[in-house]
Design a protein around this motif. Structure first.
Motif, PDB file in Angstrom:
ATOM      1  N   TRP A 182      64.381  25.296 -83.049  1.00 36.41           N
ATOM      2  CA  TRP A 182      63.114  25.561 -82.361  1.00 36.41           C
ATOM      3  C   TRP A 182      62.062  24.473 -82.608  1.00 36.41           C
ATOM      4  O   TRP A 182      61.301  24.149 -81.697  1.00 36.41           O
ATOM      5  CB  TRP A 182      62.573  26.931 -82.762  1.00 36.41           C
ATOM      6  CG  TRP A 182      61.300  27.291 -82.073  1.00 36.41           C
ATOM      7  CD1 TRP A 182      60.055  27.329 -82.610  1.00 36.41           C
ATOM      8  CD2 TRP A 182      61.146  27.643 -80.695  1.00 36.41           C
ATOM      9  NE1 TRP A 182      59.122  27.687 -81.671  1.00 36.41           N
ATOM     10  CE2 TRP A 182      59.776  27.887 -80.492  1.00 36.41           C
ATOM     11  CE3 TRP A 182      62.029  27.771 -79.630  1.00 36.41           C
ATOM     12  CZ2 TRP A 182      59.267  28.254 -79.244  1.00 36.41           C
ATOM     13  CZ3 TRP A 182      61.529  28.131 -78.392  1.00 36.41           C
ATOM     14  CH2 TRP A 182      60.160  28.369 -78.212  1.00 36.41           C
ATOM     15  N   ILE A 218      67.132  29.312 -83.353  1.00 36.31           N
ATOM     16  CA  ILE A 218      66.126  29.460 -84.414  1.00 36.31           C
ATOM     17  C   ILE A 218      66.028  28.173 -85.231  1.00 36.31           C
ATOM     18  O   ILE A 218      64.932  27.708 -85.574  1.00 36.31           O
ATOM     19  CB  ILE A 218      66.487  30.657 -85.318  1.00 36.31           C
ATOM     20  CG1 ILE A 218      66.414  31.961 -84.518  1.00 36.31           C
ATOM     21  CG2 ILE A 218      65.560  30.719 -86.522  1.00 36.31           C
ATOM     22  CD1 ILE A 218      66.802  33.187 -85.317  1.00 36.31           C
ATOM     23  N   LEU A 254      62.933  35.948 -84.263  1.00 32.93           N
ATOM     24  CA  LEU A 254      63.280  36.845 -85.363  1.00 32.93           C
ATOM     25  C   LEU A 254      63.095  38.305 -84.963  1.00 32.93           C
ATOM     26  O   LEU A 254      63.862  39.179 -85.384  1.00 32.93           O
ATOM     27  CB  LEU A 254      62.425  36.517 -86.589  1.00 32.93           C
ATOM     28  CG  LEU A 254      62.733  35.171 -87.265  1.00 32.93           C
ATOM     29  CD1 LEU A 254      61.742  34.895 -88.384  1.00 32.93           C
ATOM     30  CD2 LEU A 254      64.161  35.138 -87.788  1.00 32.93           C
ATOM     31  N   TRP A 265      59.253  31.279 -83.570  1.00 31.64           N
ATOM     32  CA  TRP A 265      60.081  31.854 -84.627  1.00 31.64           C
ATOM     33  C   TRP A 265      59.871  33.362 -84.733  1.00 31.64           C
ATOM     34  O   TRP A 265      60.818  34.128 -84.933  1.00 31.64           O
ATOM     35  CB  TRP A 265      59.735  31.179 -85.955  1.00 31.64           C
ATOM     36  CG  TRP A 265      60.567  29.949 -86.206  1.00 31.64           C
ATOM     37  CD1 TRP A 265      61.778  29.647 -85.654  1.00 31.64           C
ATOM     38  CD2 TRP A 265      60.242  28.867 -87.075  1.00 31.64           C
ATOM     39  NE1 TRP A 265      62.232  28.432 -86.114  1.00 31.64           N
ATOM     40  CE2 TRP A 265      61.312  27.929 -86.997  1.00 31.64           C
ATOM     41  CE3 TRP A 265      59.167  28.569 -87.906  1.00 31.64           C
ATOM     42  CZ2 TRP A 265      61.327  26.748 -87.729  1.00 31.64           C
ATOM     43  CZ3 TRP A 265      59.185  27.401 -88.637  1.00 31.64           C
ATOM     44  CH2 TRP A 265      60.247  26.493 -88.549  1.00 31.64           C
ATOM     45  N   GLN A 266      58.623  33.781 -84.594  1.00 30.64           N
ATOM     46  CA  GLN A 266      58.342  35.217 -84.660  1.00 30.64           C
ATOM     47  C   GLN A 266      59.053  35.964 -83.541  1.00 30.64           C
ATOM     48  O   GLN A 266      59.625  37.032 -83.748  1.00 30.64           O
ATOM     49  CB  GLN A 266      56.831  35.451 -84.578  1.00 30.64           C
ATOM     50  CG  GLN A 266      56.429  36.920 -84.639  1.00 30.64           C
ATOM     51  CD  GLN A 266      54.942  37.105 -84.403  1.00 30.64           C
ATOM     52  OE1 GLN A 266      54.266  36.198 -83.939  1.00 30.64           O
ATOM     53  NE2 GLN A 266      54.437  38.291 -84.715  1.00 30.64           N
TER      54      GLN A 266
END
Length: 586
Positions: free
Chosen positions: A257, A254, A231, A227-228
């Motif tokens: 995931w 996203i 994003l 996610w990091q």
């Protein structure tokens, strides 16, 4: 959020004030939500049908052919001279475990693939409608795409799977039975058979639970790291978020995931079964029970270390890593848990002797969409190969080198008895592609549509790795030989006509200007290139989708031959028949 708004407004239109920017952002958000809901509805409607077709089809193929697979395997194990009695005994003991894994993992894997394909393909197809320019096209494609095509695709998957089980696997076994007699057989001492069995069981007992524990512990890290990364790409406009048309699909990535993380954990657990069983192979190679046990322990430490590298955790591992090799084996013989090039982006696959045991998706900065588009896709190569093969077949039909009878006979024969059609025609097409690439001065392979495939833009696909480099090696060997025009024609004839006396008689009847070299050494060199070309095509014919695509090509050639013969018949009744015959003879 302000950065995202500014980027979306700048990407989709020229700045026209804060009000217009807010409207643009609201439009994108609304479109995303609408596509998400529409894709979900399509997935609920189409998904169960497509998944049921694939699950029932693949499971039916596995269960129906299971007795035949058992019989074919045992018969080939008895008849082959490639392995000695001790190794046959070891394999026979392992067969029940392998057959059980085939039944369990085959059906379970088919179910997972069917659910993923059936439910997510309509969803993704809905988001891909954003690529259309007009709003009307977006609406129509958003509703239509991924519905009937998904159902047809599930049937195609079942057909390709059936071809692989019913045709490709028997071909592998036939090659095992009919291997060259001059090759030294693989052997194992009878004393090593109990050690192989014990280490294989030890690998299952140790590796499966420890791999599962490590994967479960690190799955939260993978979830948040992924996610990091996504994003970060969204905010900095990198990777899949670089192009506006890909923003909706990247946004879907996203949301989904967590499912990717769950799939990676399942793949780690499944792969641990084969990693553990490979310990028996280590005992066979090293002839040492201690080294086989060391392998079992080392693989757990390797898995922990490389998952740490994947997730950017601490370097190394606290687990023991005893050495299990007396010497370094070749690249193809080693088996470990190193990430491959498609994820790391570093070395060539063949330069690493280790393969990943946990298929973790890449967490490094992704390539831009423009860079990905420049890469030649595997489907483009397959389509070009088949179209080129069809064109070569038409040329040979026009020259009466092959006939509609040969093509029809190949379609009706279950095992493809006519080797000229089965292997000769695609081998001849590949040879023509290589010769065309040499003539054009290409550094790689020049396809029929003018696209050049080289080491830089080639697809990073495991199936392509198996024959792309060997074809380039053959290309270099042909260049080194510096053959004359007559020798090139001799190479073409040797490559096309594969088989017994009937093929030889047809070859003699085809006068293409070929001359057999007077030097027997040079003749042997040219024939060796021909045999290697046919061998590459023989291996390629076992790939998924090949048989279905090639049968379609042969059917097109039969239709062309019938149409050609019909045009000859109609022209014979007209006043221009003599002119047509004279023109064809010229």
């Amino acid at each position: 959020m302000g950065t995202v708004k500014a980027w979306v407004a700048g990407k989709y239109a020229e700045p026209m004030g804060p009000m217009h920017d807010s409207l643009r952002v609201a439009y994108v958000v609304f479109s995303f939500c609408a596509a998400f809901l529409l894709g979900g509805i399509k997935a609920m409607v189409v998904g169960p049908v497509a998944a049921a077709l694939m699950i029932l089809g693949n499971a039916g193929v596995i269960l129906v052919l299971f007795p035949a697979h058992v019989w074919w395997t045992i018969y080939s194990l008895i008849k082959t001279d490639r392995i000695n009695a001790g190794l046959k005994l070891a394999v026979a003991i392992a067969l029940p475990v392998l057959f059980g894994l085939w039944l369990g993992l085959g059906i379970f894997g088919s179910a997972l693939v069917a659910l993923g394909y059936g439910f997510f393909t309509p969803w993704i197809s809905t988001f891909e409608a954003f690529r259309q320019e007009s709003e009307a096209k977006k609406f129509v494609h958003g509703i239509v795409d991924g519905t009937w095509g998904t159902i047809k695709g599930s049937c195609t998957v079942v057909r390709d799977f059936a071809d692989m089980c019913f045709h490709s696997y028997p071909v592998y076994l036939k090659e095992l039975r009919e291997c060259a007699q001059d090759r030294e057989p693989l052997s194992i001492r009878l004393l090593d058979v109990p050690s192989c069995i014990l280490v294989g069981l030890l690998g299952l007992i140790v590796d499966i639970p420890l791999y599962t524990v490590i994967a479960l512990i690190k799955s939260p890290y993978m979830l948040f790291k992924g996610w990091q990364r996504l994003l970060h790409d969204l905010i900095s406009r990198e990777g899949p978020f670089l192009e506006p048309v890909c923003v909706p699909i990247a946004g879907l990535a996203i949301l989904f995931w967590p499912l990717v993380v769950v799939g990676s954990v399942l793949l780690a657990v499944v792969s641990s079964i084969f990693v553990g069983l490979y310990g028996a192979v280590i005992v066979y190679q090293e002839k040492s029970f201690r080294r086989g046990a060391s392998y079992v322990v080392t693989m757990v430490a390797e898995f922990d270390e490389y998952t740490n590298d994947w997730l950017y955790l601490r370097e190394g591992t606290v687990l023991p890593k005893p050495s299990y090799r007396k010497r370094k084996l070749s690249d193809s013989a080693e088996f470990s848990v190193r990430p491959n090039v498609s994820v790391r982006g570093g070395e060539h696959p063949s330069s690493s002797s280790e393969a990943p045991a946990m298929l973790v998706p890449t967490l490094v900065p992704a390539r831009s969409v423009r860079e990905a588009i420049q890469e030649v896709k595997m489907v483009q190569i397959w389509e070009n190969v088949m179209k080129s093969c069809e064109q070569r077949g038409r040329d040979l039909l026009n020259l009466n080198v092959i006939t509609s009878v040969d093509l029809t006979e190949w379609l009706r024969t279950k095992d493809g008895g006519n080797e000229t059609i089965n292997l000769g025609l695609p081998s001849y097409d590949m040879l023509c592609t290589v010769l065309q690439s040499i003539k054009a001065g290409s550094a790689g392979l020049l396809l029929g549509n003018g696209v050049e495939v080289d080491q830089q833009n080639r697809p990073q696909d495991l199936l392509l790795d198996w024959f792309f480099h060997p074809v380039l090696v053959l290309k270099d060997q042909i260049q080194v030989l510096k053959m004359t025009e007559q020798e090139v024609r001799f190479l073409e004839k040797s490559t096309l006509f594969v088989g017994g006396s009937s093929a030889a008689a047809t070859a003699d009847a085809w006068d293409n200007g070929a001359e057999t070299p007077r030097d027997p050494v040079r003749t042997a060199q040219i024939q060796a290139i021909s045999r290697r070309m046919v061998g590459i095509v023989r291996s390629m014919s076992k790939f998924p989708t090949y048989r279905r695509r090639y049968r379609h090509v042969v059917k097109l050639l039969v239709a062309y031959a019938v149409e050609r013969e019909g045009s000859f018949g109609s022209s014979a009744s007209g006043p221009s028949v003599s002119f047509e015959i004279t023109r064809l003879e010229v």
